[in-house]
Design an enzyme around this catalytic site. Structure first.
Site, short mmCIF file in Angstrom:
data_model
loop_
_atom_site.label_atom_id
_atom_site.label_comp_id
_atom_site.label_asym_id
_atom_site.label_seq_id
_atom_site.Cartn_x
_atom_site.Cartn_y
_atom_site.Cartn_z
N THR A 1 0.73 1.71 10.44
CA THR A 1 -0.26 2.60 9.81
C THR A 1 -1.67 2.49 10.40
O THR A 1 -2.41 3.47 10.39
CB THR A 1 -0.34 2.32 8.29
OG1 THR A 1 -0.62 0.93 8.12
CG2 THR A 1 0.93 2.69 7.59
N CYS B 1 -2.55 5.78 8.90
CA CYS B 1 -3.44 5.77 7.73
C CYS B 1 -4.71 6.56 8.09
O CYS B 1 -5.46 6.15 8.99
CB CYS B 1 -3.77 4.32 7.38
SG CYS B 1 -5.12 4.19 6.20
N GLU C 1 3.52 -5.89 8.66
CA GLU C 1 3.89 -4.52 8.29
C GLU C 1 5.02 -4.01 9.19
O GLU C 1 5.98 -3.38 8.71
CB GLU C 1 2.67 -3.59 8.42
CG GLU C 1 3.03 -2.15 8.08
CD GLU C 1 1.97 -1.15 8.51
OE1 GLU C 1 0.77 -1.44 8.39
OE2 GLU C 1 2.36 -0.05 8.98
N CYS D 1 0.85 -1.20 0.00
CA CYS D 1 0.00 0.00 0.00
C CYS D 1 0.89 1.26 0.00
O CYS D 1 1.87 1.31 0.75
CB CYS D 1 -0.90 -0.01 1.24
SG CYS D 1 -1.83 1.52 1.40
#
Ligand code: SF4
Length: 296
Positions: free
Chosen positions: A168, A208, A124, A94
């Site tokens: 995120t 995010c 992640e 992403c």
């Protein structure tokens, strides 16, 4: 009984983009493998498997010559390993995760130790630590940092420059609380052991915003309802955070699909809210709505 859906329920931009790239690659190459599940949602992964997109847990298990990196991204070391095996990469990291990776890299290159506010075992976060070039540590609690071997070494060498980023999908309020505690700690625990001067904290917001908006919409709905049902994978970090965000306000449960809805939750309830994780397919949400309607 009223059943109301929260705003921001669609698959997030990062997951939609990854699915598009994967389907395009599957059309071109036939079957492709993904390093880990595309997203933490069983229905989504099963749906993609029917179109020839299948996950493998480890690089060693890859059988084909086309491998996709998922939205969570990977470390540069893993990328090098894949390339060394002459496997073609379809990178669906992403862009928001990519931005966090770049932040980790730049901080490490500028001489900072990197603290990642996040779950150390999440793919992640493992990737972000890799981009921090061995100068990173993951923590959800400031106390974990004081005991980190990495920082113990830095304290001895009188170097104390800390860069802080976040996984995120962590919540903004939790990140702010973590930073506040870390600033306090840097003036006490860390500083008292360092006995020196060059000391700097640099904070980069890598959250995010789409996840934040989804959380805010869920909280707004939770305030009006008597029960919140979060539809999402049991290992999805952002789905679990939605339950955590709603729980202090109202009874909240995480379900992967309609079969997990428990009739007893509905007793005495007349307004039920629905929200969903960023990788929950619409069919799973609608399945839960249908089940709830059948129980009225
Ligand atoms: S939740 Fe945000 S960071 Fe994660 S894949 Fe979706 S858009 Fe990207």
């Amino acid at each position: 009984m009223e059943i109301e859906k929260a705003g921001e329920l669609d698959l997030c931009f990062g997951v939609k983009r990854a699915i598009k790239l994967l389907k395009r690659a599957a059309d071109k190459y036939g079957e492709i493998e993904t390093l880990g599940p595309v997203a933490h949602n069983r229905q989504l992964v099963q749906g993609l498997a029917k179109t020839g997109i299948k996950p493998v847990d480890e690089l060693e298990q890859v059988q084909g010559k086309i491998l996709a990196i998922t939205t969570h991204g990977v470390s540069p070391m893993v990328l090098s390993e894949i390339e060394a095996r002459h496997i073609h990469i379809i990178d669906t990291t992403c862009p928001i995760v990519r931005r966090a990776q770049n932040a980790a890299k730049k901080l490490a290159e500028a001489g900072f130790d990197v603290i990642v506010f996040g779950e150390g075992e999440h793919p992640e976060v493992k990737g972000l630590l890799g981009w921090a070039k061995g100068k990173g540590v993951a923590a959800l609690d400031v106390k974990q940092i004081g005991t980190s071997p990495l920082l113990a070494t830095r304290k001895r060498s009188n170097l104390c420059r800390l860069g802080i980023i976040s996984q995120t999908t962590q919540s903004q309020s939790a990140f702010v609380k973590f930073i506040t505690q870390l600033i306090a700690a840097s003036f006490s625990v860390i500083a008292s052991e360092a006995k020196q001067s060059p000391r700097e904290l640099r904070i980069i917001n890598t959250l995010c915003q789409r996840t934040q908006r989804r959380r805010e919409a869920a909280i707004k709905l939770a305030r009006k309802t008597q029960l919140m049902i979060v539809v999402g994978g049991h290992d999805s970090a952002n789905a679990k955070h939605l339950v955590e965000a709603c729980s202090p306000i109202v009874e909240a449960h995480l379900v992967e699909g309609a079969s997990e809805v428990d009739d007893s939750w509905l007793i005495g309830k007349y307004h039920i809210g629905i929200t969903a994780g960023t990788s929950t397919p619409n069919e799973a949400i609608e399945g839960v709505v249908t089940k709830l309607k059948s129980l009225v």
